[in-house]
Design an enzyme around this catalytic site. Structure first.
Site, mmCIF file in Angstrom:
data_model
loop_
_atom_site.group_PDB
_atom_site.id
_atom_site.type_symbol
_atom_site.label_atom_id
_atom_site.label_comp_id
_atom_site.label_asym_id
_atom_site.label_seq_id
_atom_site.Cartn_x
_atom_site.Cartn_y
_atom_site.Cartn_z
ATOM 1 N N ASP A 1 -36.238 -23.889 -39.653
ATOM 2 C CA ASP A 1 -35.722 -25.141 -40.304
ATOM 3 C C ASP A 1 -36.947 -25.572 -41.029
ATOM 4 O OD1 ASP A 1 -33.633 -27.029 -40.873
ATOM 5 O OD2 ASP A 1 -35.113 -28.433 -39.785
ATOM 6 N N GLU B 1 -44.772 -8.725 -30.562
ATOM 7 C CA GLU B 1 -44.985 -8.336 -29.147
ATOM 8 C C GLU B 1 -43.855 -7.935 -28.428
ATOM 9 O OE1 GLU B 1 -46.859 -11.192 -27.074
ATOM 10 O OE2 GLU B 1 -48.230 -11.964 -28.633
HETATM 11 C C1 NOJ Z 1 -32.533 -28.221 -42.919
HETATM 12 C C2 NOJ Z 1 -31.249 -28.009 -42.445
HETATM 13 O O1 NOJ Z 1 -30.370 -27.084 -42.759
HETATM 14 C C3 NOJ Z 1 -30.452 -29.370 -42.534
HETATM 15 O O2 NOJ Z 1 -29.286 -29.399 -41.880
HETATM 16 C C4 NOJ Z 1 -31.244 -30.443 -41.752
HETATM 17 O O3 NOJ Z 1 -30.530 -31.710 -41.973
HETATM 18 C C5 NOJ Z 1 -32.738 -30.493 -42.185
HETATM 19 N N1 NOJ Z 1 -33.264 -29.183 -42.197
HETATM 20 C C6 NOJ Z 1 -33.379 -31.563 -41.272
HETATM 21 O O4 NOJ Z 1 -33.715 -30.657 -40.111
#
Ligand code: NOJ
Length: 547
Positions: free
Chosen positions: A205, A257
């Site tokens: 993310d 790994e």
């Molecule tokens: C990107 C994610 O896809 C989204 O849904 C989220 O709100 C933000 N990152 C924050 O983590």
């Protein structure tokens, strides 16, 4: 599950499971691990290689799981760690790999580290793991800089002792300080925790956001996508900074790994294909979502430029492309494409549709876009429900909106709930098989009346349905030696038409012009997004041909 010549992730079709909205096993109106387990046969028959599961960790759910309070525990809403382990095993038995989300940019404000940081006070070592600063102005009452939260409003919140902390998303999602050794060590340990439980990789993310400029300077001037169509890279104090790659070099070594081709996919929003390619160098991550494809307009030149630039830049570093049309953060693509003007948009911006929706047009284009995406070299992502042709639910009542964007934008942006409505499986009325018959609660977002026709049961066996188009395309993709990893050669085509060959013997034609077009020489039609007319490919349709 390894041992093939090229690693699986170079050509994989990965299905995104937005867990809250996929399938509800225990009848509480929220999707869960039990639901995913019960639908593994469906995913297998659809023909996908892997699933990416949105965050399932312990969370107060301020951002539906992207605010993680404990990365080593599954939230009880979704199940338990033991159940997650069973899901991984069962998915593997079905030949499906499992990629959970990892959220390294921020934690929940309920994470033990953040609670300790608040308690310990200014100047404490606990605060160093996050980004706390004094405010500006004589009494520090102004935020430390002008950064804005992706969900609206300032990216800083003041705590009672007067300091401010950074959150690029909601205030409940404080940003971690990736210059701190504890943060690096903790995430290495979390990766190992899940890798040793058999996950096949991670979706990272906000992979482009971890490192901030050490001086936290104000933002550069905002750009206008129409005025700046070539989108050169812009030096930015918190997006896509070069130093972020040092982290991923370490992560790559960790993944390597473990046996069985574990892989990372970066959610990295980069200005240019060249900047994106930097994430997937041989000593970095394996793959990255190609958002430039998703952000394209419905325009042959725009798409061709993105395809060419992506293949060139990713090819230069030896990485496969991945293609994506939709996810849980953007308007579903039949609704994007069903507008008279389908404009390109910029990384880190919210897409705002222009004009009224023509869903029939959008669906026709969505079918064509699917055949384009699945014919391109590399891997592809399918967002749950796109195989059913689900449109965005644009008319959710305000009273049910849950995305923090709605509140944070001062009710000017309805947020992302419209693409997150629980998907229909069967039956004539809500919950359309999403929850069991004896469910104790309604789905967490209301499903529209009229969604029966989109259900898996309604579409199964109907050769004209979106679902059968996906099944056929994925089936052909598995069998056809030309599809998946490799290259493409463009064919001469009329303006507004994309036509390319892939060896051996495969041709894809997509008609984005307003007129029917002729097909290049071929021996038979493998698959078409809609009926040909007198041998011509109508507007907004695509076809796969045998040469
Ligand atoms: C990107 C994610 O896809 C989204 O849904 C989220 O709100 C933000 N990152 C924050 O983590």
């Amino acid at each position: 599950m390894s041992g093939t010549a090229a690693p699986w992730w170079r050509s994989a079709v990965i299905y995104q499971v937005y867990i809250r909205s996929f399938a509800d096993g225990n009848g509480d109106g929220v999707g869960d691990i039990a639901g995913i387990r019960s639908r593994l046969p469906y995913l297998k028959s659809l023909g996908v290689d892997a699933i990416w599961i949105n965050p399932w960790y312990k969370s107060p759910m301020a951002d539906h799981g992207y605010d993680v309070a404990d990365f080593r525990e599954i939230d009880p809403l979704f199940g338990s760690t033991a159940e997650a382990e069973r899901l991984i095993e069962e998915a593997h038995e079905h030949g499906i790999r499992v990629i959970p989300d990892i959220v390294p940019n921020h934690t929940s404000d309920q994470h033990a580290w953040f609670r300790a940081a608040l308690e310990a006070g200014p100047g404490s070592p606990e605060r160093e793991r996050y980004i706390f600063r004094k405010g500006r102005g004589p009494d520090g009452a102004e935020p430390p800089n002008d950064w804005v939260s992706c969900f609206g409003g300032p990216a800083w919140t003041r705590v009672p002792d007067g300091e401010w902390y950074l959150h690029l998303f909601a205030p409940e999602q404080p940003d971690l300080n990736w210059q701190h050794p504890d943060v690096l060590a903790e995430f290495e340990s979390i990766l190992r925790f899940w890798l040793s439980r058999g996950v096949d990789g991670f979706r990272i993310d906000v992979a482009h956001g971890l490192v901030k400029h050490p001086d936290l300077p104000d933002l550069p001037p905002r750009r206008d996508p129409d005025a700046e169509p070539s989108r050169p890279h812009q030096d930015h104090p918190h997006w896509d900074r070069d130093e972020v790659h040092d982290i991923y070099r370490v992560w790559r070594k960790i993944a390597d790994e473990y046996p069985g081709d574990r892989c990372f996919v970066a959610e990295a929003w980069a200005d240019t294909p060249e900047r994106l390619a930097a994430y997937v160098r041989p000593d970095g991550l394996h793959t990255a979502f190609n958002f430039n494809f998703l952000m394209s307009g419905w325009d042959a030149k725009d798409l061709r430029d993105v395809i060419d630039d992506s293949l060139a830049m990713l090819g230069a570093v030896g990485a496969p492309a991945t293609w994506v049309l939709s996810n849980h953060d953007v308007m579903r693509h039949p609704s994007r494409f069903g507008r008279e003007r389908v404009r390109r948009w910029l990384a880190n911006e919210r897409y705002v549709p222009e004009g009224p929706l023509d869903l029939e047009l959008g669906t026709r284009r969505a079918r064509a876009a699917t055949l384009l995406m699945l014919a391109l070299p590399g891997g592809a992502y399918i967002y749950q429900g796109e195989e059913l042709g689900l449109p965005e639910v644009e008319d959710l009542p305000e009273s049910v909106l849950q995305d923090p964007v709605w509140e944070r934008s001062g009710h000017t942006d309805r947020g992302r709930d419209g693409c997150r409505v629980p998907i229909p499986w069967s039956g004539d009325s809500a919950p359309y098989g999403f929850s069991p018959d004896d469910a104790t609660a309604s789905p967490w977002l209301p499903q529209p009346a009229g969604w029966a026709r989109y259900s898996v049961a309604a579409q199964t066996g109907d050769p004209d349905s979106m679902l059968e188009l996906y099944r056929a395309a994925l089936g052909l993709r598995r069998e056809h030696p030309a599809l998946g990893d490799g290259g493409l050669t463009w064919l001469d085509a009329p303006e507004g038409v994309l036509a390319f060959t892939r060896s051996p013997g495969f041709v894809c034609v997509v008609n984005l012009s307003a007129e029917p077009c002729e097909l290049p020489p071929h021996s038979s039609v493998l698959l078409a997004s809609g009926p040909l007319e007198d041998g011509l490919l109508p507007a907004d349709q695509a076809v796969w041909l045998r040469q």
